[in-house]
Structure formats: structure tokens, C-alpha cells
Design a protein around this motif. Structure first.
Motif, mmCIF file in Angstrom:
data_model
loop_
_atom_site.group_PDB
_atom_site.id
_atom_site.type_symbol
_atom_site.label_atom_id
_atom_site.label_comp_id
_atom_site.label_asym_id
_atom_site.label_seq_id
_atom_site.Cartn_x
_atom_site.Cartn_y
_atom_site.Cartn_z
ATOM 1 N N GLN B 11 33.207 49.895 40.326
ATOM 2 C CA GLN B 11 33.232 51.067 41.194
ATOM 3 C C GLN B 11 34.370 52.004 40.798
ATOM 4 O O GLN B 11 35.496 51.551 40.569
ATOM 5 C CB GLN B 11 33.426 50.621 42.630
ATOM 6 N N PRO B 134 30.977 57.770 36.883
ATOM 7 C CA PRO B 134 29.718 57.508 36.188
ATOM 8 C C PRO B 134 29.258 58.711 35.358
ATOM 9 O O PRO B 134 28.740 58.553 34.269
ATOM 10 C CB PRO B 134 28.733 57.234 37.315
ATOM 11 N N MET B 135 29.476 59.913 35.916
ATOM 12 C CA MET B 135 29.043 61.123 35.217
ATOM 13 C C MET B 135 29.811 61.285 33.906
ATOM 14 O O MET B 135 29.232 61.589 32.863
ATOM 15 C CB MET B 135 29.309 62.319 36.137
ATOM 16 N N MET B 160 21.069 60.431 30.794
ATOM 17 C CA MET B 160 20.426 60.869 32.044
ATOM 18 C C MET B 160 19.878 59.668 32.813
ATOM 19 O O MET B 160 20.012 59.580 34.040
ATOM 20 C CB MET B 160 19.313 61.872 31.708
ATOM 21 N N THR B 163 22.784 57.995 34.495
ATOM 22 C CA THR B 163 23.232 58.764 35.660
ATOM 23 C C THR B 163 22.310 58.495 36.848
ATOM 24 O O THR B 163 22.765 58.222 37.959
ATOM 25 C CB THR B 163 23.192 60.272 35.349
ATOM 26 N N LEU B 166 22.543 54.858 38.208
ATOM 27 C CA LEU B 166 23.744 54.665 39.030
ATOM 28 C C LEU B 166 23.594 55.350 40.380
ATOM 29 O O LEU B 166 23.998 54.834 41.407
ATOM 30 C CB LEU B 166 24.974 55.211 38.305
ATOM 31 N N ARG B 167 22.981 56.541 40.369
ATOM 32 C CA ARG B 167 22.788 57.290 41.596
ATOM 33 C C ARG B 167 21.869 56.535 42.564
ATOM 34 O O ARG B 167 22.041 56.580 43.770
ATOM 35 C CB ARG B 167 22.235 58.681 41.227
ATOM 36 N N PHE B 168 20.872 55.800 41.997
ATOM 37 C CA PHE B 168 19.889 55.152 42.866
ATOM 38 C C PHE B 168 20.258 53.722 43.263
ATOM 39 O O PHE B 168 19.553 53.129 44.073
ATOM 40 C CB PHE B 168 18.490 55.201 42.237
ATOM 41 N N THR B 171 20.804 53.543 47.028
ATOM 42 C CA THR B 171 19.541 53.841 47.716
ATOM 43 C C THR B 171 18.596 52.646 47.658
ATOM 44 O O THR B 171 17.990 52.269 48.656
ATOM 45 C CB THR B 171 18.856 55.054 47.055
#
Lengths: 275, 270
Positions: B11, B134-135, B160, B163, B166-168, B171
Motif C-alpha cells: 500500500q 500505483p500511477m 494501463m 492501473t 489496482l483501481r479495481f 471494488t
């Protein structure tokens, strides 16, 4: 075509591949610059399909669709159309690309190939317009539903489009989130932005300039919200429900308690009863 | 976010430090070089020097030592297991025998070394992910792999994908939690019985999860297209990567340390 026409659709048909019935059946429509248009209708009435036609995500199978004077059938116009007509979808979770608020907002302008200082300026402006400035460096998953949807609007606004199309943006929001989003939209409308707002919550269309009722792939009715509510229960034939405040407004009007000029909104009725 | 509470490894912890502000490309290259260095040395004093180096990097990154050490917790079992396997199965001079179990001096040494190497690997890698968003990590990897683009290597696409993945993560963890609760509410028994039964019980969780993932992927693709995404071509960045002289110095120090230590390890001590 005059310059202030944003959308001009002539006899537009659309059929999804593999489906027998057309989703849109001969739509004729013109939207002027600066208008706030609400598209309402029951599920399957074709309103989401129409929204995707307006953003060149779908191309009409028949008929012509001119968006800001550009024919959406010409493939070289597609990216120009998408940069001018921004789109916001129903589920905010499925349209956020990056993990950090500012990175997600920058996604659109980055795709347009703008220079870093321009991107930064647009991101700052759109986060300010949607009231998310304080969350700029926050993680996107930590936002509430309403904030996520405002972030989706910020991401769309960052391309500084003259038109924004929203496909049921409040469907997954709580009342506060809905109210905040509508406030953002009315602010943008006042600044001259053209808004196409799709909803099946009829109480949300009270502040729009114009309502278009869709039914079974056709435009069934086109006019102001006030004229729509004059139909009373008549709108139920299009699968729409009369909001309680409008029912109260028409009862008071028919009983002669309030005058015909009173607007069918909560504020209008309260003011008329307790001046 | 119940699942997320257990996810400490990797993290990003934002802070203003030399390590945080360094170019992600330099950090990725530096980490790879450091890890090679850790696997090159064979002498106990070399491990001590690496430990001091690690401590120095942690102090420079302004992360708490406890936090960095804590990130090794999930892999401690693997570290101990690797060490144990080496204890048991390395031949050589027997130190002591217990039935058919024979522990050798070489086995003990190899076990401790391999365990330490793995531990260093995890700790250095977690400093990289703790200090790099992460970006930035995705941008750095894309930039490092971009020389391979002319040969058809999908550098931008991989970045991409990283990215978005990691974003999901939060979720989808949330989604899994929700599906599990829904299935439990219908009487599913997810944590009873032997391994086979538990795996079978997990199918009603996995199938809806897959359906949802595909639906989300479809929606996200449409949303990205609506925001003019047409691949990496012609795309710019809000924060373009900028290599500074400090990055060169950091990388040179790392390479020198690795080279010097491996040289000394081979020539002088052994």
C-alpha cells in the motif's frame, strides 16, 4: 444548419446486432445550445440508446445524426464529437479509471494529448466546479457514492465540453448525493452548458427547460415540464409516475386554491400557500 | 472494506522524502539491482552490510521501521518454509542426526542465507511500493519498457492494465464480500468440511463474481471510449516523468554498492 443547434437528428433508426426490433424508430429531434433537456421514459423505451447516439458511441443504422454540425457517420468526426459531448453513466464505480481523484479527472484531457499545464488547469477547474477540490489527492475507493458520481462528472468536464449527456446519473445515489449532483448541473447550466439528462425519476426534471418523453423507441411528447404535468395521470400511459408534489399542485389548482401561474415545484406550492 | 484491512503489503504511504520524490524508473531499476546484489553475496558480514543499507533506505524514506517490517509478515511462512527445506535437504558434513533427519552445517548455512535473501527481497520490494503511487509505478514501467515498443511489446497496454487492476482491487474485494454474505444468508456453508468441500462451496461465490467482473469491464471500456481513450498513441500526462540529477546519483550509489559488495564478497572473504 444554424450554429446554435447542438444535436440535429433526422429520422434516426437504430437496431442492436442480433435483435429483431429496432431500439429507435425514426427519431426527429433538435436540441439548441444552452438547453437543459430531460429524456424520460420507462425501461426499454430507447433513452439510453439515444444517449449513446448523441455521443457517437453508437452510429444510427438509418437516418442522419449531426452533432455540432459534424456527421456522426463520418469516422474521422468520432473523436472530435466525443471530446465535445461528454458522457456520464449510471454506475460511478464502472467509469472511474484511476486510483487517485486527480489522476482520474486528468484521464480525458490526457487522452486528448494536451500539454501538462493545460491538463492541470482543467483538472483544477472541473474539481472546483464539482466541489471535489479537497479530495484531489484522495483515493477514489474512499469516496461516497455521490462523490464518486460527481467525480465522474468532473472527469467528463475536464475535457471542457460544451455539451454533457448524463445517463441516469442519480440511479444509484442517496437523496443527498442526488441533490448535490443536481446542484452541480444547475450551476453548469447557468454557465451556458447544454445538458441532456436521462432519468426515470420524474421529480428530477422539474428544473429542466424541456422534457422529451420516449416510448417504445419513439418520441411521444416534447415540451416544458409544466405542460407535461398538465396531463396529470395521462402520463402514466408512457410508464411514468406523477410525483406527489405535482399531484398536490394539480389538486390545489383544480380546487381553485392556487392560481394557474404557480409552478409545480415544492417551493412554488409552498410560496403560493404561505406567501 | 473488511478485506482491505488485511492488505498492508504494497500500500502506498504518501510522504515527502528523497525516496518518495525519486523518479519511479530509478526506483524500479535500483530495486532490481539491489535484489540481484542480495542474491550475489554469500558471506555473513555482507548480509550485515545489506541490513545496514536497508535501514538507511528506510530512514531516508521516512517510513516507520515497524511498518516496513510488518509488510514482511504475510510472507514469513514462505521464508521459514524455504529455510526449513534447505535445513533438511542439503548434503554435507552432518551436524546432528535424529532418526532419518540429518541436519548438516551447509544445510543450516544455506537455510539461513536463503531465508534472509527472501526477507530482503520482500522488504526492498515493499519499500518500492510503499513509496511509489500505483500511477507512478505504471508510468515508470511503461517508460522502461517503451524501447521494446517497436518490436510489438505492449508497454502502454500493460501499464494501463496494471492501473485498472489496482483501481479495481478494493471494488472487487467489496463485491466478493457482498456475494459471500448473500450466499451465507441463503444458507451456504463456506468454511466447513475438507478442502475439496470448501472449494466446491466457493463456486457459488466465484460464478457471480466473474459475471460481475465481465459486466464491469464492458461498462468501463465504454466509459473510457466516451472519454476519448484510443490507446497510448497521442496521449500525454498531467505529471510527466522527469529524471533529475539526484536520481542519477541514487542509481550510481546503488550500482556501486552492489558491485563493491559482490566483489569483496568473492575476492576477500571467501
Amino acid at each position: 444548419m444554424p450554429e446554435d443547434v447542438v444535436f440535429s437528428l433526422r429520422d434516426v433508426y437504430f437496431k442492436y446486432p442480433g435483435s429483431d426490433e429496432a431500439a429507435l424508430k425514426g427519431i426527429d429531434l433538435e436540441v439548441q445550445a444552452g438547453e437543459w433537456v430531460a429524456l424520460v421514459g420507462s425501461n426499454g423505451s430507447g433513452k439510453s440508446t439515444l444517449a449513446r447516439i448523441l455521443n457517437a458511441l453508437l452510429i444510427p443504422t438509418q437516418g442522419a445524426c449531426f452533432i455540432l454540425d459534424m456527421d456522426s457517420k463520418e469516422s474521422e468526426n468520432i473523436w472530435a464529437i466525443r471530446s465535445k459531448v461528454a458522457m456520464v453513466f449510471q454506475n460511478p464505480d464502472n467509469q472511474i479509471v484511476a486510483s487517485v481523484v486527480e489522476d482520474d479527472t486528468a484521464f480525458g484531457p490526457e487522452n486528448l494529448g494536451l500539454c501538462p499545464s493545460d491538463i492541470c488547469e482543467k483538472v483544477t477547474w472541473s474539481l472546483d466546479a464539482t466541489g471535489l477540490t479537497e479530495y484531489r489527492n484522495k483515493a477514489t475507493y474512499a469516496l461516497s457514492g455521490g462523490q464518486k458520481q460527481r467525480l465522474a462528472v468532473a472527469g467528463a468536464l475536464a475535457m471542457t465540453p460544451p455539451v454533457i449527456v448524463l445517463d441516469e446519473p442519480t440511479a444509484m445515489l442517496d437523496p443527498q448525493g442526488r441533490k448535490d449532483l443536481l446542484n452541480v448541473l444547475s450551476e453548469l447550466h447557468m454557465q451556458g452548458m447544454t445538458i441532456v439528462y436521462i432519468s426515470h425519476r420524474i421529480e428530477e426534471i422539474l428544473s429542466c427547460d424541456r422534457v422529451i418523453v420516449m416510448n417504445e423507441g419513439n418520441v411521444s411528447w416534447d415540451g416544458t415540464p409544466r405542460d407535461l404535468f398538465e396531463f396529470g395521470k395521462g402520463i402514466e400511459k408512457w410508464g411514468l409516475e406523477v410525483p406527489p408534489i405535482v399531484r398536490l399542485w394539480s389538486m390545489l389548482k383544480n380546487a381553485g386554491i392556487i392560481s394557474k401561474e404557480v409552478q409545480p415545484t415544492k417551493d412554488g406550492v409552498v410560496h403560493a400557500l404561505c406567501p | 472494506m473488511k478485506f482491505l484491512d488485511h492488505l498492508t503489503f504494497g500500500q502506498y504511504i504518501p510522504a515527502d522524502s528523497f525516496v518518495h520524490n525519486a523518479d519511479p524508473r530509478g526506483k524500479i531499476l535500483g530495486t532490481i539491482i539491489l535484489l540481484t546484489g542480495v542474491f550475489l553475496v554469500k558471506h555473513p558480514s555482507a548480509f550485515c552490510i545489506w541490513a545496514l543499507f536497508l535501514l538507511g533506505v528506510i530512514l531516508m524514506s521516512r517510513l516507520s521501521i515497524r511498518l516496513v517490517m510488518g509488510s514482511a509478515k504475510p510472507v514469513m511462512i514462505l521464508v521459514l518454509f524455504t529455510a526449513f527445506i534447505h535445513f533438511l535437504f542439503t548434503g554435507g558434513e552432518p551436524l546432528f542426526k535424529l532418526g532419518f533427519v540429518k541436519i548438516t552445517y551447509e544445510g543450516l548455512r544455506m537455510g539461513v542465507y536463503m531465508g534472509l535473501r527472501l526477507l530482503f527481497l520482500v522488504l526492498f520490494a515493499s519499500i518500492l511500493t510503499l513509496t511509489t503511487s500505483p500511477m507512478e509505478l505504471a508510468d515508470g514501467l511503461e517508460s522502461l519498457f517503451s524501447p521494446l515498443k517497436p518490436f510489438g511489446f505492449p508497454a502502454h497496454e500493460l501499464a494501463m492494465m496494471m492501473t485498472i487492476a489496482l483501481r479495481f482491487i478494493p471494488t472487487l474485494l467489496d463485491e466478493t464480500d457482498r456475494i459471500m454474505k448473500a450466499q451465507l444468508a441463503r444458507g451456504a456453508d463456506l468454511d466447513k468440511g475438507n478442502i475439496w468441500n470448501r472449494l466446491k462451496a466457493f463456486i457459488p461465490v466465484l460464478i457471480p463474481l466473474f459475471v460481475i467482473v465481465f459486466q464491469r469491464a464492458e461498462d468501463l471500456a465504454i466509459a473510457m471510449e466516451a472519454r476519448c481513450y484510443k490507446g497510448g498513441k497521442g496521449r500525454t500526462r498531467m505529471h510527466p516523468l522527469a529524471w533529475k540529477y539526484k536520481d542519477t546519483i541514487g542509481l550510481v550509489i546503488t550500482i556501486s554498492a552492489v558491485a563493491l559488495l559482490s566483489f569483496l564478497d568473492r575476492r576477500l572473504w571467501l
